[in-house]
Design a protein around this motif. Structure first.
Motif, PDB file in Angstrom:
ATOM      1  N   VAL A 117       2.430  -5.147   3.246  1.00  0.00           N
ATOM      2  CA  VAL A 117       2.226  -5.456   1.831  1.00  0.00           C
ATOM      3  C   VAL A 117       3.513  -6.016   1.236  1.00  0.00           C
ATOM      4  N   ALA A 118       4.648  -5.381   1.554  1.00  0.00           N
ATOM      5  CA  ALA A 118       5.923  -5.863   1.009  1.00  0.00           C
ATOM      6  C   ALA A 118       6.175  -7.300   1.434  1.00  0.00           C
ATOM      7  N   GLN A 122       4.146 -14.370  -1.441  1.00  0.00           N
ATOM      8  CA  GLN A 122       3.422 -14.898  -2.603  1.00  0.00           C
ATOM      9  C   GLN A 122       4.347 -15.059  -3.813  1.00  0.00           C
ATOM     10  N   GLY A 123       5.633 -15.166  -3.561  1.00  0.00           N
ATOM     11  CA  GLY A 123       6.561 -15.505  -4.639  1.00  0.00           C
ATOM     12  C   GLY A 123       7.439 -14.357  -5.102  1.00  0.00           C
ATOM     13  N   GLY A 124       7.206 -13.165  -4.600  1.00  0.00           N
ATOM     14  CA  GLY A 124       8.052 -12.037  -4.988  1.00  0.00           C
ATOM     15  C   GLY A 124       7.487 -11.291  -6.182  1.00  0.00           C
ATOM     16  N   ILE A 125       7.873 -10.023  -6.302  1.00  0.00           N
ATOM     17  CA  ILE A 125       7.270  -9.164  -7.320  1.00  0.00           C
ATOM     18  C   ILE A 125       7.583  -9.643  -8.738  1.00  0.00           C
ATOM     19  N   GLU A 126       8.824 -10.177  -8.974  1.00  0.00           N
ATOM     20  CA  GLU A 126       9.188 -10.602 -10.336  1.00  0.00           C
ATOM     21  C   GLU A 126       8.246 -11.700 -10.829  1.00  0.00           C
ATOM     22  N   ALA A 183      -5.450  -7.689  -5.702  1.00  0.00           N
ATOM     23  CA  ALA A 183      -6.518  -8.252  -4.869  1.00  0.00           C
ATOM     24  C   ALA A 183      -6.019  -9.486  -4.110  1.00  0.00           C
ATOM     25  N   GLU A 184      -5.210 -10.315  -4.805  1.00  0.00           N
ATOM     26  CA  GLU A 184      -4.688 -11.523  -4.147  1.00  0.00           C
ATOM     27  C   GLU A 184      -3.688 -11.196  -3.046  1.00  0.00           C
ATOM     28  N   VAL A 185      -2.846 -10.191  -3.310  1.00  0.00           N
ATOM     29  CA  VAL A 185      -1.827  -9.843  -2.308  1.00  0.00           C
ATOM     30  C   VAL A 185      -2.505  -9.294  -1.057  1.00  0.00           C
ATOM     31  N   ILE A 186      -3.541  -8.470  -1.254  1.00  0.00           N
ATOM     32  CA  ILE A 186      -4.138  -7.799  -0.103  1.00  0.00           C
ATOM     33  C   ILE A 186      -5.097  -8.725   0.656  1.00  0.00           C
ATOM     34  N   SER A 187      -5.592  -9.747  -0.035  1.00  0.00           N
ATOM     35  CA  SER A 187      -6.650 -10.561   0.556  1.00  0.00           C
ATOM     36  C   SER A 187      -6.306 -11.183   1.923  1.00  0.00           C
ATOM     37  N   PRO A 188      -5.107 -11.802   2.085  1.00  0.00           N
ATOM     38  CA  PRO A 188      -4.813 -12.356   3.420  1.00  0.00           C
ATOM     39  C   PRO A 188      -4.719 -11.271   4.498  1.00  0.00           C
ATOM     40  N   ILE A 189      -4.245 -10.082   4.097  1.00  0.00           N
ATOM     41  CA  ILE A 189      -4.140  -8.991   5.076  1.00  0.00           C
ATOM     42  C   ILE A 189      -5.544  -8.555   5.473  1.00  0.00           C
ATOM     43  N   GLU A 190      -6.410  -8.438   4.461  1.00  0.00           N
ATOM     44  CA  GLU A 190      -7.803  -8.052   4.731  1.00  0.00           C
ATOM     45  C   GLU A 190      -8.491  -9.058   5.644  1.00  0.00           C
ATOM     46  N   ASP A 191      -8.241 -10.340   5.356  1.00  0.00           N
ATOM     47  CA  ASP A 191      -8.850 -11.393   6.179  1.00  0.00           C
ATOM     48  C   ASP A 191      -8.474 -11.228   7.642  1.00  0.00           C
TER      49      ASP A 191
END
Ligand SMILES: Nc1nc2c(ncn2[C@@H]2O[C@H](COP(=O)(O)OP(=O)(O)O)[C@@H](O)[C@H]2O)c(=O)[nH]1
Ligand SMILES: [Mg+2]
Length: 331
Positions: free
Chosen positions: A290-291, A297-301, A319-327
Motif C-alpha cells: 500500500v505504501a 500515485q503521487g504520494g500522500i501529500e 479505493a483508487e490506491v487499492i484498486s491496482p493491488i486488487e487487480d
C-alpha cells in the motif's frame, strides 16, 4: 540468500554463539535479508521448551531467571534467555543489567543472554521476539526463557510466544491481586509469589488461590474440542535472591509442559501461533504494498491536497490506491 547469510546460518547451526548473536541482531534491526534467514531457521526448530516470565519492574524476574537458568544447566540442559525491554527505544535500558548478567556467566556460554528492545520497529517486538526464539531453538537450546515487563497488550503478545507463562507477584507491592489485568490472568499458567521472605506473601498466596478457584471451570478458549487440556494455574512461592523455591518452580514448569504434550495442547498452541505469524507477516507485506502504491500515485501529500480541495474524498482515494493491488490479486 547471500553468501554471508549462508555462512552465518551454518555457523549458527554448528553451535557458534557469535553467529547466534549476529542473527538476533539482524532480526532485531530487520536488516536486509533477515527474512530469508529466519525462513531457513524454521525447519530446524520445534525442540525447545519456551518459558515466558512477566511481572512488574522490580518483581525479581531477572533474579529468578538467572536461578532457573543455572538450575537447568545443572541438569545438563542448555539455556537461552531473551530479556525484552519494550519501553526503551534503544537496547539502552536493559544493557547495564544484562552486561552484568553476561559477565556472571562467562565461561558458561550455554546460558546465552540477550536483551532486545522495540527500536520503533514497525513489525513490532512480538514478531522480533518469536523470530529470536526460532534462532535459539534452531541453535539447539533446550530451554528458552523470555523475560518481559508486564502487563500491556504488547507484553501479552510477546509472552504468547511461550509454551508456559509465569507471572511474578511480589507481596505488598501495590500489585495486589485485584489489580491484575484480565489479559495477564488469562495467560498465566503459574503464579510466582517471589520475595516470599517479605511480609504479606501469605496473603498474596491466599488471594491468588481464591482468584484461581473463582475462575475454575471456565472453558479453555479457542482450541477446539479435541484438546483435553484442563490446567489450573499453580501458585508457587520463591525467594529468588536466595534460590529458595526454584526447584519447586521448575517442577511446575516441567509438569505444565508434560500436560501440554500429553493433551495435544502443545501442538494446538503452535498451530495458533503459526496462524498468527502468517497473518502478521502478511499485514506487514500488505502495508508495504500500500505504501508503495501511494507513492506511485503521487504520494500522500498530493492525495491529501485533492481531498482538501474537494476534488475527491478519502473513500475514493482509498479505493483508487487499492484498486491496482486488487487487480493483481484477482489475476
Ligand atoms: N527480598 C527479596 N528481594 C529480592 C528477591 N528477588 C529479587 N530481589 C531483589 O529485587 C530487586 C529487583 O530484582 P530484579 O530481578 O532486577 O527484578 P526485575 O525488574 O523483575 O527483573 C533486586 O534488588 C533483587 O535483589 C527476593 O526473593 N526477596
Ligand atoms: Mg529485569
Amino acid at each position: 540468500m547471500s553468501a554471508t547469510h549462508a555462512d552465518l546460518l551454518s555457523d549458527l547451526l554448528d553451535g557458534k554463539h557469535r553467529a547466534l548473536a549476529r542473527v538476533i541482531t539482524k532480526i532485531e534491526n530487520r536488516e536486509p535479508g533477515y527474512r530469508e534467514l529466519v525462513s531457513e531457521l524454521h525447519s530446524h526448530t520445534g525442540d525447545a521448551e519456551v518459558i515466558g516470565i512477566t511481572g512488574s519492574p522490580g518483581a525479581g524476574k531477572s533474579t529468578l531467571v538467572d536461578k532457573v537458568a543455572n538450575y537447568y544447566r545443572e541438569r545438563g540442559e542448555t539455556v537461552g534467555v531473551i530479556a525484552i525491554d519494550p519501553s526503551s527505544p534503544f537496547t539502552g535500558g536493559a544493557v547495564l543489567g544484562d552486561r552484568i548478567r553476561m559477565a556472571s556467566n562467562v565461561g558458561d556460554m550455554d546460558v546465552f543472554f540477550r536483551s532486545m528492545s522495540a527500536r520503533g520497529s514497525l513489525g513490532g517486538l512480538s514478531t522480533a521476539t518469536s523470530d529470536a526464539v526460532k534462532a535459539l531453538d534452531a541453535f539447539g537450546k533446550d530451554k528458552i526463557i523470555i523475560e518481559t515487563v508486564g502487563a500491556g497488550q504488547n507484553e501479552i503478545d510477546i509472552v504468547k510466544t511461550a509454551d508456559t507463562v509465569a507471572v511474578l507477584m511480589p507481596p505488598e507491592s501495590g500489585d495486589n491481586v485485584q489489580m491484575l489485568k484480565a489479559g495477564i490472568l488469562e495467560i498465566a499458567d503459574v503464579f510466582v509469589v517471589n520475595k516470599a521472605d517479605l511480609p504479606g506473601a501469605n496473603r498474596t498466596v491466599t488471594e491468588l488461590t481464591e482468584m484461581v478457584h473463582m475462575r475454575d471451570g471456565q472453558p479453555t478458549p479457542e482450541f477446539g474440542d479435541d484438546v483435553e487440556y484442563d490446567w489450573e494455574p499453580e501458585i508457587v512461592e520463591t525467594v529468588a535472591k536466595d534460590g529458595e523455591g526454584v526447584a519447586e518452580f521448575v517442577g511446575v514448569l516441567d509438569e505444565h509442559y508434560d500436560v501440554l504434550e500429553a493433551t495435544g495442547m502443545l501442538d494446538a498452541k503452535a498451530r495458533t501461533r503459526y496462524a498468527e505469524e502468517i497473518r502478521a507477516l502478511l499485514r506487514e507485506d500488505a502495508n508495504r504494498l500500500v505504501a508503495s502504491e501511494i507513492e506511485s500515485q503521487g504520494g500522500i501529500e498530493e492525495l491529501v491536497e485533492s481531498v482538501f480541495e474537494r476534488e475527491t474524498d478519502p473513500y475514493s482515494v482509498a479505493a483508487e490506491v487499492i484498486s491496482p493491488i486488487e487487480d493483481c490479486l484477482h489475476d
